[in-house]
Design a protein around this motif. Structure first.
Motif, PDB file in Angstrom:
ATOM      1  N   MET A 100     -16.504  12.287 -12.637  1.00 14.83           N
ATOM      2  CA  MET A 100     -15.891  13.252 -13.229  1.00 14.83           C
ATOM      3  C   MET A 100     -14.256  13.176 -13.057  1.00 14.83           C
ATOM      4  N   SER A 101     -13.615  13.589 -13.946  1.00 13.55           N
ATOM      5  CA  SER A 101     -12.057  13.761 -13.525  1.00 13.55           C
ATOM      6  C   SER A 101     -11.775  14.795 -12.519  1.00 13.55           C
ATOM      7  N   ALA A 102     -10.953  14.433 -11.713  1.00 10.97           N
ATOM      8  CA  ALA A 102     -10.422  15.466 -10.663  1.00 10.97           C
ATOM      9  C   ALA A 102     -10.270  16.853 -11.010  1.00 10.97           C
ATOM     10  N   ALA A 103      -9.780  16.949 -12.076  1.00  9.80           N
ATOM     11  CA  ALA A 103      -9.512  18.446 -12.409  1.00  9.80           C
ATOM     12  C   ALA A 103     -10.779  19.154 -12.976  1.00  9.80           C
ATOM     13  N   ALA A 104     -11.622  18.396 -13.493  1.00  8.41           N
ATOM     14  CA  ALA A 104     -12.761  18.973 -13.910  1.00  8.41           C
ATOM     15  C   ALA A 104     -13.936  19.316 -12.498  1.00  8.41           C
ATOM     16  N   THR A 106       0.857  -1.266   0.089  1.00 11.50           N
ATOM     17  CA  THR A 106      -0.113   0.096  -0.291  1.00 11.50           C
ATOM     18  C   THR A 106       0.617   1.261   0.011  1.00 11.50           C
ATOM     19  N   TYR A 107       1.764   1.246   0.788  1.00 15.59           N
ATOM     20  CA  TYR A 107       2.799   2.249   0.774  1.00 15.59           C
ATOM     21  C   TYR A 107       3.576   2.734  -0.476  1.00 15.59           C
ATOM     22  N   LEU A 108       3.989   1.647  -0.985  1.00 16.65           N
ATOM     23  CA  LEU A 108       4.639   1.743  -2.467  1.00 16.65           C
ATOM     24  C   LEU A 108       3.835   2.124  -3.369  1.00 16.65           C
ATOM     25  N   LYS A 109       2.755   1.574  -3.392  1.00 13.90           N
ATOM     26  CA  LYS A 109       1.425   2.215  -4.360  1.00 13.90           C
ATOM     27  C   LYS A 109       1.155   3.602  -4.372  1.00 13.90           C
ATOM     28  N   ALA A 110       0.872   3.851  -3.141  1.00 13.46           N
ATOM     29  CA  ALA A 110       0.650   5.544  -2.688  1.00 13.46           C
ATOM     30  C   ALA A 110       1.761   6.330  -3.024  1.00 13.46           C
ATOM     31  N   ARG A 111       2.897   5.953  -2.749  1.00 10.61           N
ATOM     32  CA  ARG A 111       4.122   6.758  -3.076  1.00 10.61           C
ATOM     33  C   ARG A 111       4.689   6.866  -4.700  1.00 10.61           C
ATOM     34  N   PHE A 112       4.385   5.813  -5.206  1.00  7.99           N
ATOM     35  CA  PHE A 112       4.888   5.881  -6.583  1.00  7.99           C
ATOM     36  C   PHE A 112       4.043   5.612  -7.698  1.00  7.99           C
ATOM     37  N   ALA A 113       2.735   4.832  -7.265  1.00 13.04           N
ATOM     38  CA  ALA A 113       1.916   4.652  -8.402  1.00 13.04           C
ATOM     39  C   ALA A 113       1.016   5.724  -8.779  1.00 13.04           C
ATOM     40  N   THR A 114       0.513   5.981  -9.856  1.00 14.28           N
ATOM     41  CA  THR A 114      -0.518   7.011 -10.272  1.00 14.28           C
ATOM     42  C   THR A 114      -1.909   6.667  -9.813  1.00 14.28           C
ATOM     43  N   GLU A 155      -6.592  10.806  -3.563  1.00 15.38           N
ATOM     44  CA  GLU A 155      -5.558  11.027  -4.241  1.00 15.38           C
ATOM     45  C   GLU A 155      -5.492  12.052  -5.510  1.00 15.38           C
ATOM     46  N   ALA A 156      -6.287  11.583  -6.292  1.00 12.61           N
ATOM     47  CA  ALA A 156      -6.358  12.402  -7.663  1.00 12.61           C
ATOM     48  C   ALA A 156      -7.050  13.839  -7.351  1.00 12.61           C
ATOM     49  N   PHE A 157      -7.930  13.863  -6.422  1.00 14.94           N
ATOM     50  CA  PHE A 157      -8.491  15.071  -6.254  1.00 14.94           C
ATOM     51  C   PHE A 157      -7.632  16.090  -5.568  1.00 14.94           C
ATOM     52  N   THR A 158      -6.996  15.657  -4.465  1.00  9.31           N
ATOM     53  CA  THR A 158      -5.863  16.470  -3.747  1.00  9.31           C
ATOM     54  C   THR A 158      -4.726  16.888  -4.878  1.00  9.31           C
ATOM     55  N   THR A 159      -4.368  16.115  -5.649  1.00  9.96           N
ATOM     56  CA  THR A 159      -3.360  16.458  -6.545  1.00  9.96           C
ATOM     57  C   THR A 159      -3.839  17.506  -7.472  1.00  9.96           C
ATOM     58  N   ALA A 160      -5.050  17.355  -7.939  1.00 12.53           N
ATOM     59  CA  ALA A 160      -5.473  18.545  -8.959  1.00 12.53           C
ATOM     60  C   ALA A 160      -5.799  19.631  -8.152  1.00 12.53           C
ATOM     61  N   ALA A 161      -6.442  19.734  -6.974  1.00  7.85           N
ATOM     62  CA  ALA A 161      -6.400  21.095  -6.148  1.00  7.85           C
ATOM     63  C   ALA A 161      -5.256  21.503  -5.951  1.00  7.85           C
ATOM     64  N   ASN A 162      -4.062  20.787  -5.648  1.00  2.00           N
ATOM     65  CA  ASN A 162      -2.921  21.523  -5.327  1.00  2.00           C
ATOM     66  C   ASN A 162      -2.080  22.209  -6.822  1.00  2.00           C
TER      67      ASN A 162
END
Length: 585
Positions: free
Chosen positions: A325-329, A251-259, A299-306
């Protein structure tokens, strides 16, 4: 047995008798007449030989041995008389002199015991064998009148150290600190986890030896088997620890390196209302959106907001969003305040505009909310001092407090109006409107709210609000002979007309007979003409006290205040000239 020995006569107690004393270190207690344990066993053995070489015999009873009595008398006659001071002694008869006596003597004569076995420190190991009491005269050479034990181990009470319940006998001082026996190795179970049958732990078996120890191997028994259940539990724990560690590591590796997982596009045709509470973080927002099916992952939403420059300015409220919806939308829609499913009552906003906004947001026909307000005015939570004037155009005017109101699926015109009235009542109570009415020269608290609504409608900022409230209070004075207690505020005329016009005919305004038209009537209108905000209310309660009587906004942005009517006329002329240039006249 009597206290004088065995049998009817007095028999001496021989040292070789087991009851006489401790014959070496055997763990028995020392008896009367026993030599100390520290004495040399060789010396004791030599003393036993002396008893054999020079035994002292006691005369048997005549009725038992008549032949021996006659021989004894003859032997005494042949011996010379001894002095009376010396005790009489008897010498043993010669061999062959008294045959019957020799036979009796052999029966009583003790035999030499077998040589005992000693250890390296001189202690008797108890391995030597002694003659039994039937073969050894155990009572020769002992004072017959000495007190003896009541019973002996061979013919009397049993040896208590030999019973199964007894503790092991004590060891000699030299053998009390022996090396511990090496621990026996446990054997493996015969048949896997459940070799001992039924999952019972082998350590729970009782020790048949009765020595009170547990967990060891019983004498002559099979080695105990380790419990299969315990092994199974240990295996499960190990597997759980390894598996859990692997899962968290993955889980850590997936959250750290995976998209992060994300949708593509503007979403589906299905919509959903999402409410974002106050003080929510981006992660909390993303979690709410994910649960509602709007975004694929937090993770996708927080990344798009930042990434978005305005991503951290998302306001709380209710948003109407599409699913998948996509996170950016989603972020792009939520940073637009107009997309919020809310109603915002601005400062000074009239009730008519508020009713229209509620109907539009809730999808109601035009006039629905206004009808509810007029019909249910007394049931919406107004204070007791409000809504009593029959000349009021709208009893709720001034009580729909300016702020933002979030809508939900359960929102109704009535629920929204109740919430707005409650907010206004709470604010007026907080400011102490009811108590300060008389201090300001007003008749009731409703007039305080009315003044605040006029100030909010005519002023531009907080500084204007304070000077504007001073103008109101000065024009209401009975000493006002310039305007004759008329306010002459254009905002009251516009309120009647439902407009917000600056240029209108003053002549028409002064000719309009209406309770709210301050160009026609003296004093305050029956009620507020809008919903004052916090700044206007504060300025109304704390006027400037600058003696201001007139005001005009020449350029439409800045308000200028004067104390005399002459100054005011100059400003009015300047204002009209500007208006002509603006209109091309």
């Amino acid at each position: 047995m009597t206290e004088y020995g065995r049998g009817r006569g007095s028999e001496p107690w021989h040292p070789e008798d087991p009851l006489y004393g401790d014959q070496g270190w055997t763990g028995h207690q020392t008896q009367q007449g026993q030599a100390p344990h520290g004495s040399d066993p060789q010396q004791q053995y030599q003393q036993d030989q002396q008893y054999q070489q020079a035994p002292q015999y006691q005369q048997p009873y005549p009725e038992q041995y008549p032949q021996y009595a006659q021989n004894q008398q003859q032997y005494a006659q042949q011996q010379p008389q001894q002095p009376p001071q010396q005790p009489q002694q008897y010498a043993p008869p010669q061999q062959g002199q008294y045959p019957q006596y020799q036979e009796q003597q052999q029966a009583y004569a003790p035999q030499a015991p077998q040589q005992p076995v000693y250890d390296s420190q001189g202690w008797d190991t108890g391995q030597g064998q002694y003659l039994s009491a039937a073969q050894v005269d155990a009572y020769a050479g002992v004072d017959p009148y000495a007190q003896q034990p009541a019973a002996g181990y061979p013919d009397g009470a049993p040896d208590l150290y030999a019973t199964p319940e007894a503790f092991p006998p004590p060891q000699p001082p030299g053998r009390r600190h022996l090396e511990p026996e090496p621990a026996e190795q446990e054997e493996e179970p015969e048949s896997g986890f459940f070799a001992d049958g039924g999952g019972r732990d082998g350590d729970e078996d009782d020790d048949p030896s009765g020595d009170g120890r547990r967990g060891g191997r019983s004498k002559g028994g099979k080695p105990k088997k380790r419990s299969g259940t315990a092994c199974l539990i240990a295996a499960v724990v190990i597997i759980g620890v390894v598996g859990g560690g692997g899962y968290y590591g993955y889980t850590y590796l997936k959250a750290r390196f995976a998209t992060a997982e994300d949708y593509v596009g503007e979403g589906s045709s299905e919509t959903v209302d999402v409410e974002i509470p106050k003080n929510s973080s981006l992660a909390q927002m993303g979690n709410i959106l994910k649960k509602q099916g709007v975004v694929a992952s937090v993770e996708a939403f927080t990344t798009a907001a930042n990434v978005n420059p305005k991503g951290k300015s998302i306001q709380p409220g209710v948003y109407t969003l599409k699913k998948k919806m996509s996170a950016a939308a989603a972020v792009g829609l939520m940073i637009d305040p107009s997309k919020l499913n809310v109603i915002t009552v601005t400062e000074g906003m009239r009730n008519a505009k508020v009713y229209e906004a509620i109907d539009k947001k809730l999808g109601k026909p035009d006039g629905t909310t206004k009808d509810v307000a007029l019909r249910e005015a007394k049931n919406l939570g107004l204070p007791a001092w409000a809504g009593n004037n029959p000349k009021l155009i709208d009893p709720l005017e001034g009580f729909l407090y300016p702020t933002r109101y979030d809508l939900s699926k359960d929102s109704t015109p009535e629920s929204l109006l109740k919430q707005m009235v409650k907010n206004a009542s709470d604010k007026y109570s907080e400011l102490g409107v009811e108590g300060k009415a008389k201090e300001l020269g007003l008749e009731n608290p409703l007039q305080v709210v009315t003044v605040a609504s006029l100030v909010n409608a005519e002023g531009k900022n907080h500084d204007d609000f304070r000077k504007m409230s001073e103008v109101v209070y000065n024009r209401l004075k009975k000493t006002n002979d310039v305007t004759n207690q008329k306010l002459e505020f254009d905002s009251t005329y516009n309120y009647i007309k439902g407009k917000s016009e600056i240029n209108f005919s003053i002549k028409e305004a002064r000719a309009l007979d209406h309770p709210y038209n301050t160009h026609f009537v003296k004093g305050l209108p029956p009620g507020p003409i809008g919903n004052p905000g916090a700044d206007a209310l504060s300025a109304t309660l704390n006027p400037d006290h600058g003696g201001w009587m007139f005001f005009v906004s020449v350029d439409g942005d800045k308000t200028t205040f004067t104390q005399t009517y002459e100054e005011h006329l100059k400003l009015v002329d300047e204002f009209q000239a500007r208006q002509k240039q603006k209109n091309g006249g």
